[in-house]
Design a protein around this motif. Structure first.
Motif, short mmCIF file in Angstrom:
data_model
loop_
_atom_site.label_atom_id
_atom_site.label_comp_id
_atom_site.label_asym_id
_atom_site.label_seq_id
_atom_site.Cartn_x
_atom_site.Cartn_y
_atom_site.Cartn_z
N ALA A 51 27.80 33.22 -36.85
CA ALA A 51 27.02 32.52 -35.98
C ALA A 51 25.99 33.57 -35.70
O ALA A 51 24.29 32.74 -36.29
CB ALA A 51 27.51 32.78 -34.78
N GLU A 70 26.81 23.64 -35.37
CA GLU A 70 28.09 24.70 -33.80
C GLU A 70 28.55 23.87 -33.96
O GLU A 70 29.58 24.22 -33.12
CB GLU A 70 26.59 23.38 -32.91
CG GLU A 70 24.89 23.98 -32.72
CD GLU A 70 24.36 23.63 -32.30
OE1 GLU A 70 24.64 22.06 -31.43
OE2 GLU A 70 22.99 23.53 -32.18
N SER A 74 32.19 26.40 -32.91
CA SER A 74 33.29 26.41 -32.08
C SER A 74 34.45 26.37 -32.47
O SER A 74 35.61 26.97 -31.88
CB SER A 74 32.65 24.59 -31.65
OG SER A 74 33.59 24.20 -30.34
N TRP A 102 29.31 27.04 -28.00
CA TRP A 102 28.64 26.49 -29.33
C TRP A 102 29.24 24.71 -29.23
O TRP A 102 28.02 23.74 -30.12
CB TRP A 102 29.86 26.90 -30.58
CG TRP A 102 28.60 28.16 -31.24
CD1 TRP A 102 29.57 29.47 -30.33
CD2 TRP A 102 27.22 28.20 -30.76
NE1 TRP A 102 28.43 30.18 -30.84
CE2 TRP A 102 27.37 30.03 -31.39
CE3 TRP A 102 26.39 27.30 -31.84
CZ2 TRP A 102 25.99 30.28 -31.59
CZ3 TRP A 102 25.43 27.52 -32.09
CH2 TRP A 102 25.06 29.10 -31.98
#
Length: 134
Positions: A51, A70, A74, A102
């Motif tokens: 991240a 993204e 997640s 996310w």
């Protein structure tokens, strides 16, 4: 009188055996908890690291923003939540919220991120507090 002493010694042997079994069980439980915490820590750090790298890349080049990245974030936060579930249920819920974030970052306002305490630095602090010995 000797038979009573023999029974008492046998009783002590039984108690000592039971006590030893409890100690062995406790040590096994402690080792399992340490292994679970280590797994959760690795998962959390993988999610935090990726991240942070993504945020830096997007900050330096906004065109590098990617739905694939993204989606991967997640998935990493979901995996971290699953690993954390053996250690801390409250953090598990926060990690799941981070995974949800996310999955659709544009659907979250800064206020929602603040209200749910899912800012990256806060997630790292809470995770290390829960997982590292004090």
């Amino acid at each position: 009188m000797m038979p009573e002493f023999h029974v008492t010694m046998e009783g002590l042997r039984i108690i000592a055996g039971w006590f030893g079994s409890v100690l062995n069980w406790r040590q096994a439980q402690t080792a399992e908890k340490r292994a679970q915490a280590q797994t959760a820590l690795k998962s959390m750090m993988a999610a935090v690291r990726e991240a942070r790298q993504n945020l830096a890349a997007v900050r330096d080049n906004p065109a590098s923003k990617s739905t694939d990245t993204e989606r991967r974030l997640s998935e990493l936060w979901s995996a971290a939540a699953i690993d954390m579930s053996a250690v801390d249920y409250e953090l598990t819920a926060r990690y799941l919220m981070k995974a949800d974030y996310w999955s659709d970052p544009k659907g979250w306002t800064n206020q929602q991120k603040d209200d749910r305490l899912i800012q990256l630095d806060e997630m790292l602090r809470l995770g290390t507090d829960a997982l590292l010995p004090h």
